[in-house]
Design a protein around this motif. Structure first.
Motif, mmCIF file in Angstrom:
data_model
loop_
_atom_site.group_PDB
_atom_site.id
_atom_site.type_symbol
_atom_site.label_atom_id
_atom_site.label_comp_id
_atom_site.label_asym_id
_atom_site.label_seq_id
_atom_site.Cartn_x
_atom_site.Cartn_y
_atom_site.Cartn_z
ATOM 1 N N ALA A 1 8.276 4.009 -13.829
ATOM 2 C CA ALA A 1 8.751 4.501 -12.539
ATOM 3 C C ALA A 1 8.032 3.760 -11.427
ATOM 4 N N HIS A 2 8.769 3.448 -10.376
ATOM 5 C CA HIS A 2 8.221 2.824 -9.173
ATOM 6 C C HIS A 2 8.393 3.812 -8.031
ATOM 7 N N VAL A 3 7.280 4.218 -7.414
ATOM 8 C CA VAL A 3 7.344 5.209 -6.349
ATOM 9 C C VAL A 3 6.653 4.697 -5.094
ATOM 10 N N ALA A 4 7.073 5.279 -3.979
ATOM 11 C CA ALA A 4 6.393 5.075 -2.704
ATOM 12 C C ALA A 4 6.006 6.446 -2.177
ATOM 13 N N VAL A 5 4.759 6.605 -1.772
ATOM 14 C CA VAL A 5 4.268 7.873 -1.234
ATOM 15 C C VAL A 5 3.905 7.665 0.229
ATOM 16 N N ALA A 6 4.589 8.390 1.109
ATOM 17 C CA ALA A 6 4.372 8.263 2.549
ATOM 18 C C ALA A 6 3.079 8.964 2.961
ATOM 19 N N PRO A 7 2.543 8.654 4.151
ATOM 20 C CA PRO A 7 1.313 9.316 4.610
ATOM 21 C C PRO A 7 1.417 10.838 4.660
ATOM 22 N N ASP A 8 2.632 11.368 4.868
ATOM 23 C CA ASP A 8 2.785 12.826 4.894
ATOM 24 C C ASP A 8 2.955 13.425 3.509
ATOM 25 N N GLY A 9 2.828 12.592 2.462
ATOM 26 C CA GLY A 9 2.929 13.071 1.091
ATOM 27 C C GLY A 9 4.326 13.023 0.510
ATOM 28 N N ALA A 10 5.312 12.659 1.295
ATOM 29 C CA ALA A 10 6.685 12.581 0.790
ATOM 30 C C ALA A 10 6.791 11.493 -0.270
ATOM 31 N N ILE A 11 7.514 11.815 -1.342
ATOM 32 C CA ILE A 11 7.636 10.900 -2.476
ATOM 33 C C ILE A 11 9.043 10.317 -2.509
ATOM 34 N N LYS A 12 9.140 9.014 -2.653
ATOM 35 C CA LYS A 12 10.411 8.341 -2.858
ATOM 36 C C LYS A 12 10.346 7.582 -4.170
ATOM 37 N N VAL A 13 11.171 8.013 -5.126
ATOM 38 C CA VAL A 13 11.257 7.277 -6.391
ATOM 39 C C VAL A 13 12.219 6.123 -6.160
ATOM 40 N N LYS A 14 11.711 4.909 -6.208
ATOM 41 C CA LYS A 14 12.512 3.744 -5.841
ATOM 42 C C LYS A 14 13.350 3.232 -7.008
ATOM 43 N N LYS A 15 12.785 3.267 -8.215
ATOM 44 C CA LYS A 15 13.541 2.798 -9.379
ATOM 45 C C LYS A 15 12.865 3.278 -10.652
ATOM 46 N N VAL A 16 13.666 3.431 -11.692
ATOM 47 C CA VAL A 16 13.151 3.753 -13.022
ATOM 48 C C VAL A 16 13.771 2.777 -14.012
ATOM 49 N N TRP A 17 12.950 2.218 -14.881
ATOM 50 C CA TRP A 17 13.405 1.349 -15.961
ATOM 51 C C TRP A 17 13.233 2.092 -17.283
ATOM 52 N N VAL A 18 14.199 1.961 -18.160
ATOM 53 C CA VAL A 18 14.174 2.650 -19.449
ATOM 54 C C VAL A 18 14.471 1.656 -20.558
ATOM 55 N N ALA A 19 13.598 1.604 -21.554
ATOM 56 C CA ALA A 19 13.865 0.844 -22.777
ATOM 57 C C ALA A 19 13.967 1.845 -23.916
ATOM 58 N N ALA A 20 15.047 1.753 -24.677
ATOM 59 C CA ALA A 20 15.343 2.770 -25.685
ATOM 60 C C ALA A 20 15.658 2.129 -27.026
ATOM 61 N N LYS B 1 0.840 -1.192 0.000
ATOM 62 C CA LYS B 1 0.000 0.000 0.000
ATOM 63 C C LYS B 1 0.882 1.250 0.000
ATOM 64 N N GLY B 2 0.498 2.223 -0.793
ATOM 65 C CA GLY B 2 1.275 3.455 -0.877
ATOM 66 C C GLY B 2 2.365 3.421 -1.921
ATOM 67 N N GLU B 3 2.487 2.303 -2.650
ATOM 68 C CA GLU B 3 3.461 2.202 -3.724
ATOM 69 C C GLU B 3 2.740 1.962 -5.044
ATOM 70 N N GLY B 4 3.355 2.412 -6.127
ATOM 71 C CA GLY B 4 2.734 2.241 -7.428
ATOM 72 C C GLY B 4 3.754 2.335 -8.538
ATOM 73 N N MET B 5 3.354 1.840 -9.691
ATOM 74 C CA MET B 5 4.196 1.920 -10.891
ATOM 75 C C MET B 5 3.417 2.630 -11.980
ATOM 76 N N GLY B 6 4.117 3.471 -12.732
ATOM 77 C CA GLY B 6 3.511 4.186 -13.844
ATOM 78 C C GLY B 6 4.351 4.027 -15.086
ATOM 79 N N VAL B 7 3.705 4.067 -16.231
ATOM 80 C CA VAL B 7 4.398 3.894 -17.503
ATOM 81 C C VAL B 7 4.114 5.080 -18.401
ATOM 82 N N ALA B 8 5.088 5.423 -19.239
ATOM 83 C CA ALA B 8 4.912 6.464 -20.254
ATOM 84 C C ALA B 8 5.896 6.194 -21.381
ATOM 85 N N CYS B 9 5.593 6.716 -22.545
ATOM 86 C CA CYS B 9 6.493 6.568 -23.688
ATOM 87 C C CYS B 9 6.508 7.874 -24.465
ATOM 88 N N TYR B 10 7.560 8.062 -25.246
ATOM 89 C CA TYR B 10 7.632 9.293 -26.032
ATOM 90 C C TYR B 10 8.692 9.151 -27.113
#
Length: 734
Positions: free
Chosen positions: A607-626, A587-596
């Protein structure tokens, strides 16, 4: 397919000999339109010393992107010389010799991939010919190993250094007649190679513009108005002249307003007051003692709040212009199974180069010599010539390594300021901006406002999309880097699509920032496409692939879009990131995808992020396919460029904005224009998807998709949409 296969129309090889050995010159007449009419550059790249050491000229400005290493690698590969025997020198700005010399648009690879390999191939062919003449055998019987010509039948061998002088009598072959190496035989291309100057960089050796020293050099500061383009009404310089070490203080009337015609990058000398001293500290202290009254200027009435209010009013009505209108958007929206409306905003951004703008200039005997960390030296030379009333040929520009560029140093305002001050002073002068100067007198990434409407049908297909884009400009001309192409994705993929544009006049100078336009447009379009995927109750990654369809290429040049290539990187990044298992995240973690797609490169990112109850954002990892084509020239530099772009984009999204009040920038320094800290930086995993297309650049295309990947991940983690940048963590509190 959308790519630039840049070839020369005419090539000519000349050879000359000096005591140093062989010098090869390569004259290239680029494609029509690539340069000014009638330009026939003569390019000297290679010197072979009797010792066998090969010196290769790096023709383009080095900003940290590694081009001083990558371009010589192309020549060295086909020349067949060991990299450890190569010495690299930075070329002068000399368009008659080297053609266009600039750093921008991620164009170094597509413009030079073939041409510079042929430079090396011709040099190698001449050395083989010289050996064949010495051995009285056909050149076809000879081959090379790094730095040597071999005659296998007789066992004879000659070093390049021993053959260098003999090349004086060799007629260079037609480059078109030469067969370039099979990539399977590459020894240099494709091998991870550190930047050429890395040892000097990490030991603090003087390499950068800020390090230039000239005999008898003085130091200068230049005070401009806070309100962009305001002139000096009056100035009392007596306080500055009273400071110990200050030599001169004088008003510069200037030749241009802050806003120049679109595309001109503010090419002019802005009004201000110069202070020249024995040391920079004295010059800056004198500057602080100036008493200046600035003339009124219309831009003083402009502000970020005012622009937002105007944009809101304009967005409520019909766009001033329709730039694309496919199908019947209104009817499709009316019949859609689900519709979504959303308004997006992105702010002005500063380039925030780590090395502030600077330039050293020396005016002597009617000649001007300049040392500048510029991305665009020839326009700088022309600007100085126009402003000072000189002939361009009387100006020499040394390209000095720059501590970052990101588009800011495509404009040469600091160069013309230094040139003017040096002429007025009569001594070599180093002009150095403060960080505050840099932050408050940038050519900013323009802000923008988008109002979207979209619809999906019962089968989950995106059937309608409407964007009303409010930006800056006058008439039909947008401000620099503030426009949007009619082919902006997903145009050509949505049957009913309309793009409208409205413009507001602005006195805020704008210009390209890393991935110009794309760095903002990717955020709004890829975020809204993610909204439509959720409206369709679809997997966002699958929705993106479905939207691309089953045709490998959609549209025709210049708007052709490699849908198959984009689908390929989307599938790759899904596999890399374990996208299918994202439902197991805490809970509080999510993954999002985008392309361009931008700068000829196809990129997909998760991108894989964790959002704390106080709203603080931690980007845990980013994967890139090019997908940047069939060859990665320097994997070391390529990885650095992609990872750096991702971190740059995250920093922009999380922290950065420039705001305007009363016609001036409110931010002063990194205290109120935050950059990402090391502790915030996530791991960035990169995969290059190799395809059959010509190789393209990497300095920019990895940045745009990371911002919407981040905001889409935040939505996945919290259910809250980010439609305005930078991200405000207060709205994410549980």
């Amino acid at each position: 397919m959308t790519y630039h296969d840049v070839k020369a129309n005419r090539r000519e090889i000349l050879a000359s000999v000096s005591a140093a050995g062989l010098t090869l010159s390569f004259a290239v007449a680029p494609k029509a339109g690539a340069q000014g009419a009638g330009v026939t550059p003569l390019n000297a790249y290679v010197r072979v010393a009797p010792s066998g050491v090969v010196t290769i000229m790096a023709k383009n400005p080095e900003l940290g992107q590694g081009v001083k290493t990558m371009l010589p690698m192309l020549i060295a590969e086909e020349l067949d010389v060991a990299w450890e025997n190569v010495r690299v020198e930075q070329a002068l700005s000399d368009p008659k010799t080297f053609g266009r010399q600039f750093a921008g648009g991620s164009m170094a690879t597509p413009l030079h991939w073939e041409e510079l390999r042929r430079v090396g191939a011709v040099a190698r062919a001449m050395l083989i010919q010289a050996a064949a003449l010495a051995w009285n055998c056909p050149p076809g019987e000879c081959s090379t190993t790094p730095g040597n010509v071999l005659h296998k039948a007789s066992g004879k061998s000659r070093t390049y250094g021993s053959l260098a002088l003999a090349c004086a009598t060799i007629t260079p072959p037609d480059p078109k007649s030469l067969t370039l190496k099979d990539p399977k035989t590459y020894r240099i291309i494709g091998k991870a190679t550190p930047q050429y100057d890395v040892a000097k960089i990490v030991t603090g050796a003087p390499l950068f513009g800020i390090d230039v020293v000239r005999p008898g050099m003085l130091f200068a500061t230049y005070q401009k108005a806070g309100v962009f383009g305001a002139k000096v009404a009056s100035a009392d310089v007596s306080g500055a002249l009273a400071v110990k070490g200050v030599r001169k203080a004088f008003v510069v009337e200037g030749t241009a307003d802050a806003m120049s015609p679109p595309g001109s990058l503010g090419q002019g000398l802005l009004p201000g007051v110069a202070v020249v001293a024995d040391t920079w500290w004295a010059a800056n202290k004198g500057r602080n003692k100036l008493n200046i009254t600035w003339a009124d200027h219309p831009t003083s009435s402009q502000s970020s709040k005012g622009f937002a209010a105007q944009a809101k009013a304009l967005s409520a009505g019909k766009g001033q212009r329709t730039t694309r209108n496919d199908g019947d958007v209104d009817a499709a929206l009316a019949s859609a199974a689900k519709t979504v409306e959303a308004t997006y905003f992105y702010p002005y951004l500063s380039h925030a180069n780590m090395e502030p703008q600077n330039c050293t200039a020396e005016f002597k005997d009617g000649k001007l010599e300049i040392w500048a960390p510029t991305q665009n030296p020839e326009p700088g030379r022309q600007l100085c010539a126009r402003t000072l009333g000189m002939k361009p040929e009387d100006i020499t520009v040394h390209m000095v390594r720059a501590g970052g560029g990101f588009g800011r140093r495509l404009a040469n305002d600091y160069m013309v300021e230094a040139a003017w001050i040096a002429r007025e002073t009569g001594a070599p002068v180093k002009l150095l901006w403060t960080r505050e100067d840099d932050m408050q007198h940038d050519h900013y990434r323009p802000a923008g406002f988008h109002t979207f409407r979209g619809g999906v049908d019962a089968a989950g297909n995106l059937v309608a999309l409407h964007d009303h884009f409010v930006t800056f400009g006058n008439g039909t001309a947008t401000s620099n880097s503030a426009g949007m192409a009619a082919a902006e994705y997903p145009a050509q993929f949505v049957p009913n699509l309309r793009y409208e544009i409205s413009m507001m006049p602005s006195g805020i100078p704008t210009g390209p920032l890393r991935a110009p336009g794309s760095n903002a447009l990717a955020f709004v379009f890829q975020s809204f496409i993610d909204e439509m995927a959720h409206a369709a109750k679809a997997d966002p990654l699958a929705f993106q692939i479905k939207l691309l369809g089953d045709k490998p290429v959609v549209g025709t040049a210049p708007a052709a879009y490699g849908a198959g290539r984009m689908a390929g990187v989307l599938k790759a990044v899904g596999e890399m990131s374990g996208w299918a298992g994202r439902g197991k995240l805490p809970k509080g973690e999510g993954m999002g995808v985008a392309c361009y797609y931008s700068h000829l490169g196809y990129f997909a990112e998760v991108a894989h992020v964790a959002v704390a109850p106080d709203g603080a954002i931690k980007v845990k990892k980013v994967w890139v396919a090019a997908d940047v084509g069939r060859q990665i020239i320097n994997p070391h530099g390529a990885l650095n460029q992609v990872q750096g772009s991702v971190l740059d984009g995250l920093s922009e999204a999380l922290h950065q904005q420039i705001t305007i009040d009363a016609g001036r920038v409110e931010q002063n320094n990194f205290t109120d224009y935050r950059l990402m800290r090391i502790s915030e930086a996530p791991a960035v995993e990169v995969k290059f998807v190799i395809t059959e297309f010509p190789p393209t650049g990497l300095g920019e295309p990895a940045l745009p998709p990371v911002i919407p990947a981040l905001t889409n991940a935040i939505f996945a983690a919290t259910g809250k949409r980010i439609r305005s940048l930078p991200i405000q963590t207060d709205m994410l509190k549980a």
